[in-house]
Motif scaffolding. Structure first.
Motif, PDB file in Angstrom:
ATOM      1  N   VAL A  56       0.864  -1.176   0.000  1.00  0.00           N
ATOM      2  CA  VAL A  56       0.000   0.000   0.000  1.00  0.00           C
ATOM      3  C   VAL A  56       0.899   1.225   0.000  1.00  0.00           C
ATOM      4  CG1 VAL A  56      -1.851   1.228   1.205  1.00  0.00           C
ATOM      5  CG2 VAL A  56      -1.756  -1.271   1.298  1.00  0.00           C
ATOM      6  N   TYR A  57       0.648   2.102  -0.934  1.00  0.00           N
ATOM      7  CA  TYR A  57       1.412   3.349  -1.028  1.00  0.00           C
ATOM      8  C   TYR A  57       0.552   4.452  -0.430  1.00  0.00           C
ATOM      9  CZ  TYR A  57       4.756   1.025  -4.010  1.00  0.00           C
ATOM     10  OH  TYR A  57       5.729   0.180  -4.489  1.00  0.00           O
ATOM     11  N   LEU A  58       1.003   4.993   0.698  1.00  0.00           N
ATOM     12  CA  LEU A  58       0.243   6.015   1.416  1.00  0.00           C
ATOM     13  C   LEU A  58       0.923   7.374   1.250  1.00  0.00           C
ATOM     14  CD1 LEU A  58      -0.346   3.967   4.692  1.00  0.00           C
ATOM     15  CD2 LEU A  58      -1.963   4.320   2.815  1.00  0.00           C
ATOM     16  N   ASP A  59       0.109   8.410   1.297  1.00  0.00           N
ATOM     17  CA  ASP A  59       0.620   9.769   1.155  1.00  0.00           C
ATOM     18  C   ASP A  59      -0.099  10.648   2.166  1.00  0.00           C
ATOM     19  OD1 ASP A  59       2.067  11.815  -0.774  1.00  0.00           O
ATOM     20  OD2 ASP A  59       0.080  12.644  -0.328  1.00  0.00           O
ATOM     21  N   PHE A  60       0.689  11.342   2.990  1.00  0.00           N
ATOM     22  CA  PHE A  60       0.078  12.293   3.912  1.00  0.00           C
ATOM     23  C   PHE A  60      -0.209  13.580   3.166  1.00  0.00           C
ATOM     24  CE2 PHE A  60       2.256   9.692   7.187  1.00  0.00           C
ATOM     25  CZ  PHE A  60       1.137   9.366   7.937  1.00  0.00           C
ATOM     26  N   SER A  61      -1.378  14.118   3.386  1.00  0.00           N
ATOM     27  CA  SER A  61      -1.797  15.351   2.725  1.00  0.00           C
ATOM     28  C   SER A  61      -1.076  16.541   3.350  1.00  0.00           C
ATOM     29  CB  SER A  61      -3.312  15.499   2.882  1.00  0.00           C
ATOM     30  OG  SER A  61      -3.786  16.609   2.189  1.00  0.00           O
ATOM     31  N   LYS A  62      -0.314  17.254   2.528  1.00  0.00           N
ATOM     32  CA  LYS A  62       0.407  18.466   2.961  1.00  0.00           C
ATOM     33  C   LYS A  62       1.147  18.250   4.283  1.00  0.00           C
ATOM     34  CE  LYS A  62      -2.914  21.416   0.656  1.00  0.00           C
ATOM     35  NZ  LYS A  62      -2.265  22.241  -0.299  1.00  0.00           N
ATOM     36  N   ALA A  63       1.886  17.164   4.361  1.00  0.00           N
ATOM     37  CA  ALA A  63       2.506  16.742   5.617  1.00  0.00           C
ATOM     38  C   ALA A  63       3.326  17.843   6.281  1.00  0.00           C
ATOM     39  CB  ALA A  63       3.370  15.514   5.382  1.00  0.00           C
ATOM     40  N   GLN A 161      -4.491  -0.151  10.152  1.00  0.00           N
ATOM     41  CA  GLN A 161      -5.286   0.471  11.215  1.00  0.00           C
ATOM     42  C   GLN A 161      -4.391   1.239  12.183  1.00  0.00           C
ATOM     43  OE1 GLN A 161      -7.296  -3.117  12.442  1.00  0.00           O
ATOM     44  NE2 GLN A 161      -9.182  -2.518  11.388  1.00  0.00           N
ATOM     45  N   ARG A 162      -3.212   0.679  12.485  1.00  0.00           N
ATOM     46  CA  ARG A 162      -2.276   1.353  13.357  1.00  0.00           C
ATOM     47  C   ARG A 162      -1.773   2.655  12.738  1.00  0.00           C
ATOM     48  NH1 ARG A 162       1.299   3.323  14.368  1.00  0.00           N
ATOM     49  NH2 ARG A 162       3.438   3.216  14.657  1.00  0.00           N
ATOM     50  N   GLU A 168      -4.332  10.044  13.019  1.00  0.00           N
ATOM     51  CA  GLU A 168      -5.315  10.783  13.821  1.00  0.00           C
ATOM     52  C   GLU A 168      -4.664  11.402  15.051  1.00  0.00           C
ATOM     53  OE1 GLU A 168      -8.500   8.053  14.674  1.00  0.00           O
ATOM     54  OE2 GLU A 168      -9.087   7.925  12.560  1.00  0.00           O
ATOM     55  N   ARG A 169      -3.853  10.617  15.747  1.00  0.00           N
ATOM     56  CA  ARG A 169      -3.184  11.083  16.967  1.00  0.00           C
ATOM     57  C   ARG A 169      -2.236  12.248  16.686  1.00  0.00           C
ATOM     58  NH1 ARG A 169      -1.729   6.389  18.118  1.00  0.00           N
ATOM     59  NH2 ARG A 169       0.423   6.435  17.461  1.00  0.00           N
ATOM     60  N   ASN A 170      -1.669  12.272  15.487  1.00  0.00           N
ATOM     61  CA  ASN A 170      -0.693  13.297  15.123  1.00  0.00           C
ATOM     62  C   ASN A 170      -1.281  14.393  14.233  1.00  0.00           C
ATOM     63  OD1 ASN A 170       2.141  12.459  16.169  1.00  0.00           O
ATOM     64  ND2 ASN A 170       1.118  10.574  15.541  1.00  0.00           N
ATOM     65  N   LEU A 171      -2.621  14.434  14.160  1.00  0.00           N
ATOM     66  CA  LEU A 171      -3.352  15.468  13.423  1.00  0.00           C
ATOM     67  C   LEU A 171      -2.967  15.527  11.950  1.00  0.00           C
ATOM     68  CD1 LEU A 171      -3.069  18.311  16.113  1.00  0.00           C
ATOM     69  CD2 LEU A 171      -4.843  16.553  15.902  1.00  0.00           C
ATOM     70  N   MET A 172      -2.756  14.344  11.377  1.00  0.00           N
ATOM     71  CA  MET A 172      -2.391  14.231   9.965  1.00  0.00           C
ATOM     72  C   MET A 172      -3.534  13.554   9.212  1.00  0.00           C
ATOM     73  SD  MET A 172       0.719  15.462   9.880  1.00  0.00           S
ATOM     74  CE  MET A 172       1.443  14.881   8.376  1.00  0.00           C
ATOM     75  N   ASN A 173      -3.611  13.827   7.923  1.00  0.00           N
ATOM     76  CA  ASN A 173      -4.611  13.204   7.064  1.00  0.00           C
ATOM     77  C   ASN A 173      -3.927  12.546   5.886  1.00  0.00           C
ATOM     78  OD1 ASN A 173      -7.070  14.138   8.394  1.00  0.00           O
ATOM     79  ND2 ASN A 173      -6.427  16.162   7.741  1.00  0.00           N
ATOM     80  N   PHE A 174      -4.480  11.413   5.468  1.00  0.00           N
ATOM     81  CA  PHE A 174      -3.982  10.775   4.255  1.00  0.00           C
ATOM     82  C   PHE A 174      -4.627  11.447   3.049  1.00  0.00           C
ATOM     83  CE2 PHE A 174      -3.217   7.221   7.239  1.00  0.00           C
ATOM     84  CZ  PHE A 174      -1.866   7.049   6.985  1.00  0.00           C
ATOM     85  N   ASN A 175      -3.843  11.638   2.007  1.00  0.00           N
ATOM     86  CA  ASN A 175      -4.341  12.158   0.743  1.00  0.00           C
ATOM     87  C   ASN A 175      -4.894  10.956  -0.024  1.00  0.00           C
ATOM     88  OD1 ASN A 175      -4.728  13.119  -1.833  1.00  0.00           O
ATOM     89  ND2 ASN A 175      -2.834  14.287  -1.882  1.00  0.00           N
ATOM     90  N   LYS A 176      -6.180  10.717   0.106  1.00  0.00           N
ATOM     91  CA  LYS A 176      -6.787   9.496  -0.441  1.00  0.00           C
ATOM     92  C   LYS A 176      -6.638   9.396  -1.951  1.00  0.00           C
ATOM     93  CE  LYS A 176      -9.627   8.755   3.499  1.00  0.00           C
ATOM     94  NZ  LYS A 176     -10.627   9.385   4.265  1.00  0.00           N
TER      95      LYS A 176
END
Length: 183
Positions: A56-63, A161-162, A168-176
């Motif tokens: 799975v390739y994940l990307d944080f939105s405007k990290a 899930q982790r 969530e804990r670090n106030l970050m969002n994934f760029n879906k």
């Protein structure tokens, strides 16, 4: 930044393993080129063994624009003087917009850090508790693992899930729109 402080800071980062082995980008020997090679090596190794794999390739939105200064400095595993220096460097930052000569007022900035190796303290704990193999290029994690058993599939799901809880804990969002999975 003085040479003495820079040397001490770099030495602490190395000694305390602030930047983990899974981190690629902005490091001397692990770059944007080594990250896909490491992923390809592990994936093809599993496939050569006849195993099914998930990635799975994940990307944080405007990290780097959304990293909380308080959360970042709370994660620093450096001596108190290095942490204090970084806190002072981040404290009191302000920004404004200028459009066609019209200026907005200055606003305090409680998040946003320059992109670079020191910023990766923020994602250094991303690996903790992850059951699958994880590589990161800059801030973007890429979990992968064997998926030919129920245990392997469940481990990937728990890892995802982790990572979601971490975000969530670090106030970050994934760029879906940039997140992708492969089988």
């Amino acid at each position: 930044m003085s040479f003495k402080f820079r040397f001490s800071f770099s030495k602490q980062v190395k000694e305390k393993k602030v930047i983990r082995s899974s981190q690629h980008g902005f490091a001397k020997v692990k770059s944007h080129l080594t990250n896909p090679i490491v992923i390809y090596d592990s994936m093809t190794g599993w496939v050569d063994e006849g195993r099914a794999v998930d990635a799975v390739y994940l990307d944080f939105s405007k990290a780097f624009d959304t990293i909380s200064h308080n959360i970042l400095t709370g994660k620093l595993r450096l001596d108190k003087w290095a942490v204090r220096w970084i806190e002072n460097w981040l404290k009191g930052r302000a920004q404004r917009a200028v459009i066609s000569g019209a200026e907005s007022g200055w606003r305090p900035v409680a998040s946003r850090v320059p992109q670079g190796p020191d910023s990766f303290n923020f994602v250094s704990d991303l690996d903790e508790g992850t059951e699958c193999t994880l590589s990161k290029f800059a801030d973007d994690p890429k979990p992968r693992g064997v998926a030919d058993t129920l245990d392997g599939c469940a481990a990937m799901q728990r890892s995802l899930q982790r990572l979601e809880c971490w975000a969530e804990r670090n106030l970050m969002n994934f760029n879906k729109g940039k997140c992708r999975g492969t089988l």
